[in-house]
Design a protein around this motif. Structure first.
Motif, PDB file in Angstrom:
ATOM      1  N   GLY A   1      -0.726  35.704  -3.842  1.00  0.00           N
ATOM      2  CA  GLY A   1       0.394  36.454  -4.415  1.00  0.00           C
ATOM      3  C   GLY A   1       1.709  35.863  -3.933  1.00  0.00           C
ATOM      4  N   PRO A   2       2.834  36.489  -4.317  1.00  0.00           N
ATOM      5  CA  PRO A   2       4.143  35.867  -4.114  1.00  0.00           C
ATOM      6  C   PRO A   2       4.759  36.044  -2.732  1.00  0.00           C
ATOM      7  CG  PRO A   2       4.365  37.886  -5.352  1.00  0.00           C
ATOM      8  CD  PRO A   2       2.898  37.709  -5.124  1.00  0.00           C
ATOM      9  N   GLY A   3       4.148  36.788  -1.825  1.00  0.00           N
ATOM     10  CA  GLY A   3       4.742  36.861  -0.479  1.00  0.00           C
ATOM     11  C   GLY A   3       4.528  38.192   0.213  1.00  0.00           C
TER      12      GLY A   3
ATOM     13  N   VAL B   1      -1.422  37.575  -7.938  1.00  0.00           N
ATOM     14  CA  VAL B   1      -0.186  37.912  -8.662  1.00  0.00           C
ATOM     15  C   VAL B   1       0.719  36.669  -8.667  1.00  0.00           C
ATOM     16  CG1 VAL B   1       1.868  39.394  -8.639  1.00  0.00           C
ATOM     17  CG2 VAL B   1      -0.356  40.327  -7.928  1.00  0.00           C
ATOM     18  N   THR B   2       1.188  36.282  -9.848  1.00  0.00           N
ATOM     19  CA  THR B   2       2.063  35.099  -9.923  1.00  0.00           C
ATOM     20  C   THR B   2       3.478  35.467  -9.462  1.00  0.00           C
ATOM     21  OG1 THR B   2       2.842  35.551 -12.154  1.00  0.00           O
ATOM     22  CG2 THR B   2       0.828  34.241 -11.964  1.00  0.00           C
ATOM     23  N   SER B   3       4.242  34.444  -9.105  1.00  0.00           N
ATOM     24  CA  SER B   3       5.633  34.680  -8.704  1.00  0.00           C
ATOM     25  C   SER B   3       6.418  35.290  -9.862  1.00  0.00           C
ATOM     26  CB  SER B   3       6.278  33.370  -8.269  1.00  0.00           C
ATOM     27  OG  SER B   3       6.109  32.379  -9.262  1.00  0.00           O
ATOM     28  N   PHE B   4       6.093  34.841 -11.089  1.00  0.00           N
ATOM     29  CA  PHE B   4       6.911  35.344 -12.207  1.00  0.00           C
ATOM     30  C   PHE B   4       6.500  36.747 -12.654  1.00  0.00           C
ATOM     31  CE2 PHE B   4       3.883  32.183 -13.745  1.00  0.00           C
ATOM     32  CZ  PHE B   4       3.131  32.918 -14.638  1.00  0.00           C
TER      33      PHE B   4
ATOM     34  N   THR C   1      -3.689  29.731  -1.288  1.00  0.00           N
ATOM     35  CA  THR C   1      -2.641  29.146  -2.125  1.00  0.00           C
ATOM     36  C   THR C   1      -1.687  30.263  -2.545  1.00  0.00           C
ATOM     37  OG1 THR C   1      -2.247  27.763  -4.071  1.00  0.00           O
ATOM     38  CG2 THR C   1      -4.021  29.351  -4.279  1.00  0.00           C
ATOM     39  N   LEU C   2      -0.388  29.944  -2.647  1.00  0.00           N
ATOM     40  CA  LEU C   2       0.602  30.983  -2.964  1.00  0.00           C
ATOM     41  C   LEU C   2       0.547  31.413  -4.423  1.00  0.00           C
ATOM     42  CD1 LEU C   2       3.799  29.849  -1.030  1.00  0.00           C
ATOM     43  CD2 LEU C   2       2.539  31.979  -0.714  1.00  0.00           C
ATOM     44  N   GLY C   3       0.948  32.620  -4.683  1.00  0.00           N
ATOM     45  CA  GLY C   3       0.963  33.135  -6.062  1.00  0.00           C
ATOM     46  C   GLY C   3      -0.448  33.187  -6.603  1.00  0.00           C
ATOM     47  N   ASP C   4      -0.615  32.637  -7.812  1.00  0.00           N
ATOM     48  CA  ASP C   4      -1.946  32.576  -8.424  1.00  0.00           C
ATOM     49  C   ASP C   4      -2.399  31.119  -8.494  1.00  0.00           C
ATOM     50  OD1 ASP C   4      -4.261  33.467  -9.905  1.00  0.00           O
ATOM     51  OD2 ASP C   4      -3.313  32.470 -11.603  1.00  0.00           O
ATOM     52  N   ALA C   5      -3.687  30.930  -8.241  1.00  0.00           N
ATOM     53  CA  ALA C   5      -4.248  29.571  -8.183  1.00  0.00           C
ATOM     54  C   ALA C   5      -4.139  28.817  -9.511  1.00  0.00           C
ATOM     55  CB  ALA C   5      -5.712  29.660  -7.771  1.00  0.00           C
ATOM     56  N   ALA C   6      -3.977  29.546 -10.613  1.00  0.00           N
ATOM     57  CA  ALA C   6      -3.944  28.890 -11.929  1.00  0.00           C
ATOM     58  C   ALA C   6      -2.604  28.217 -12.209  1.00  0.00           C
ATOM     59  CB  ALA C   6      -4.228  29.922 -13.028  1.00  0.00           C
ATOM     60  N   ILE C   7      -1.570  28.583 -11.432  1.00  0.00           N
ATOM     61  CA  ILE C   7      -0.213  28.137 -11.751  1.00  0.00           C
ATOM     62  C   ILE C   7       0.277  27.104 -10.732  1.00  0.00           C
ATOM     63  CG2 ILE C   7       2.186  28.917 -12.179  1.00  0.00           C
ATOM     64  CD1 ILE C   7       0.234  30.145 -14.181  1.00  0.00           C
ATOM     65  N   TYR C   8       0.346  25.856 -11.147  1.00  0.00           N
ATOM     66  CA  TYR C   8       0.898  24.761 -10.336  1.00  0.00           C
ATOM     67  C   TYR C   8       0.395  24.757  -8.893  1.00  0.00           C
ATOM     68  CZ  TYR C   8       4.308  24.532 -14.173  1.00  0.00           C
ATOM     69  OH  TYR C   8       4.905  24.441 -15.392  1.00  0.00           O
ATOM     70  N   SER C   9      -0.879  25.049  -8.709  1.00  0.00           N
ATOM     71  CA  SER C   9      -1.429  25.020  -7.354  1.00  0.00           C
ATOM     72  C   SER C   9      -2.220  23.728  -7.174  1.00  0.00           C
ATOM     73  CB  SER C   9      -2.358  26.229  -7.153  1.00  0.00           C
ATOM     74  OG  SER C   9      -3.190  26.024  -6.039  1.00  0.00           O
TER      75      SER C   9
HETATM   76  C1  LIG Z   1       3.947  25.081  -6.646  1.00  0.00           C
HETATM   77  S1  LIG Z   1       4.581  26.428  -7.578  1.00  0.00           S
HETATM   78  C2  LIG Z   1       3.405  27.657  -7.189  1.00  0.00           C
HETATM   79  C3  LIG Z   1       3.426  28.811  -8.161  1.00  0.00           C
HETATM   80  C4  LIG Z   1       2.462  29.907  -7.765  1.00  0.00           C
HETATM   81  N1  LIG Z   1       1.071  29.440  -7.773  1.00  0.00           N
HETATM   82  C5  LIG Z   1       2.579  31.133  -8.653  1.00  0.00           C
HETATM   83  O1  LIG Z   1       1.563  31.644  -9.128  1.00  0.00           O
HETATM   84  O2  LIG Z   1       3.710  31.598  -8.844  1.00  0.00           O
HETATM   85  C6  LIG Z   1       5.963  26.875  -6.587  1.00  0.00           C
HETATM   86  C7  LIG Z   1       7.079  27.477  -7.414  1.00  0.00           C
HETATM   87  O3  LIG Z   1       6.759  28.843  -7.714  1.00  0.00           O
HETATM   88  C8  LIG Z   1       7.935  29.653  -7.671  1.00  0.00           C
HETATM   89  N2  LIG Z   1       7.732  30.666  -6.623  1.00  0.00           N
HETATM   90  C9  LIG Z   1       6.591  30.887  -5.932  1.00  0.00           C
HETATM   91  N3  LIG Z   1       6.726  31.921  -5.081  1.00  0.00           N
HETATM   92  C10 LIG Z   1       7.986  32.363  -5.239  1.00  0.00           C
HETATM   93  C11 LIG Z   1       8.731  33.400  -4.636  1.00  0.00           C
HETATM   94  N4  LIG Z   1       8.205  34.178  -3.675  1.00  0.00           N
HETATM   95  N5  LIG Z   1      10.015  33.569  -5.042  1.00  0.00           N
HETATM   96  C12 LIG Z   1      10.566  32.798  -6.001  1.00  0.00           C
HETATM   97  N6  LIG Z   1       9.893  31.793  -6.597  1.00  0.00           N
HETATM   98  C13 LIG Z   1       8.639  31.576  -6.230  1.00  0.00           C
HETATM   99  C14 LIG Z   1       9.076  28.703  -7.393  1.00  0.00           C
HETATM  100  O4  LIG Z   1       9.604  28.268  -8.631  1.00  0.00           O
HETATM  101  C15 LIG Z   1       8.402  27.562  -6.691  1.00  0.00           C
HETATM  102  O5  LIG Z   1       9.136  26.353  -6.827  1.00  0.00           O
END
Ligand SMILES: C[S@@+](CC[C@H](N)C(=O)[O-])C[C@H]1O[C@@H](n2cnc3c(N)ncnc32)[C@H](O)[C@@H]1O
Length: 223
Positions: free
Chosen positions: A11-13, A134-137, A100-108
């Motif tokens: 997830g995002p953090g 959960v994705t960042s977006f 992996t941060l966010g979701d594994a499907a997105i630019y991981s």
């Molecule tokens: C390598 S991609 C990983 C994306 C991730 N797997 C996701 O599902 O969102 C990294 C980019 O995701 C965005 N991102 C990821 N986490 C974020 C956060 N907590 N706040 C803002 N942007 C974030 C930024 O654009 C960052 O450059």
């Protein structure tokens, strides 16, 4: 040893945006591999480490944390090195997670790593599980309470600094029951019906006619 690798989306953090599946994977594993951009393998700047530490606190458990140096230079040799650390960790611990941060499907990087692991150890690759997150977006949209798509709108996700030709993955949702899918065109299609329900079905092609509203298609970018 019955080795098992689980790729966990964080997830995002916010630790509260971890899934129950992610928490269960942490509870059940013997060690957790956490990427770090620091060459000295420290976690001072690692968001992933912060999330994992908070999750372990929530679970009242401790687990060995294995640093995986991930310089994010998009160099194949770096991914090989990361995959090697994962495989070495699996020699020592039976069940491990890689996060992996966010979701594994997105630019991981996990799918680059899995491609390498597939070549080096097919058994580990085949038993590997990927836990979505959960994705960042999605989180960003919720933060400002603005929908990403409504009605007939589309959603586009773009790399701001592409390294080469940009390819597209299409996600096609909200079909009409009975519709002929010829109109969706050709490509590397998968069909997902009633996911996680009793009659869930995943087909590695485009089904000819839609039977259920809970159907989505993914036309994957050709890689
Ligand atoms: C390598 S991609 C990983 C994306 C991730 N797997 C996701 O599902 O969102 C990294 C980019 O995701 C965005 N991102 C990821 N986490 C974020 C956060 N907590 N706040 C803002 N942007 C974030 C930024 O654009 C960052 O450059």
């Amino acid at each position: 040893m019955n080795q098992k690798l689980t790729m966990v989306s964080l997830g995002p953090g916010d630790v509260e945006l971890l899934t129950l599946k992610a928490l269960n994977a942490f509870k059940e594993c013997d060690a957790i591999c956490v990427p770090t951009k620091s060459q000295d393998n420290s976690f001072t700047k690692s968001i992933s480490y912060k999330i994992v530490s908070n999750a372990l606190k929530l679970l009242h458990v401790t687990k060995p944390i294995i640093p995986v140096y991930s310089p994010m230079h998009f160099i194949y040799e770096d991914w090989v090195h990361e995959a090697d650390i994962i495989l070495e960790t699996l020699q020592k611990y039976e069940k491990i997670c890689f996060v992996t941060l966010g979701d594994a499907a997105i630019y991981s990087s996990i799918y680059y790593l899995l491609d390498i692991i597939k070549k080096k150890n097919k058994k580990i690759y085949e038993s590997c599980e990927v836990i979505p997150g959960v994705t960042s977006f999605s989180a960003a949209s919720a933060e400002v309470q603005k929908a990403l798509c409504l009605g007939d709108e589309e959603l586009t996700i773009k790399p701001i600094n592409p390294r080469g030709k940009v390819k597209t993955t299409e996600i096609l949702m909200r079909p009409k029951i009975g519709m002929d899918t010829e109109v969706l065109g050709e490509g590397d299609f998968y069909t997902f019906e009633n996911m996680y329900l009793e009659d869930a079905k995943i087909t590695s092609s485009k089904i000819a006619k839609v039977k259920k509203y809970m159907t989505l298609f993914i036309n994957f970018a050709r890689r």
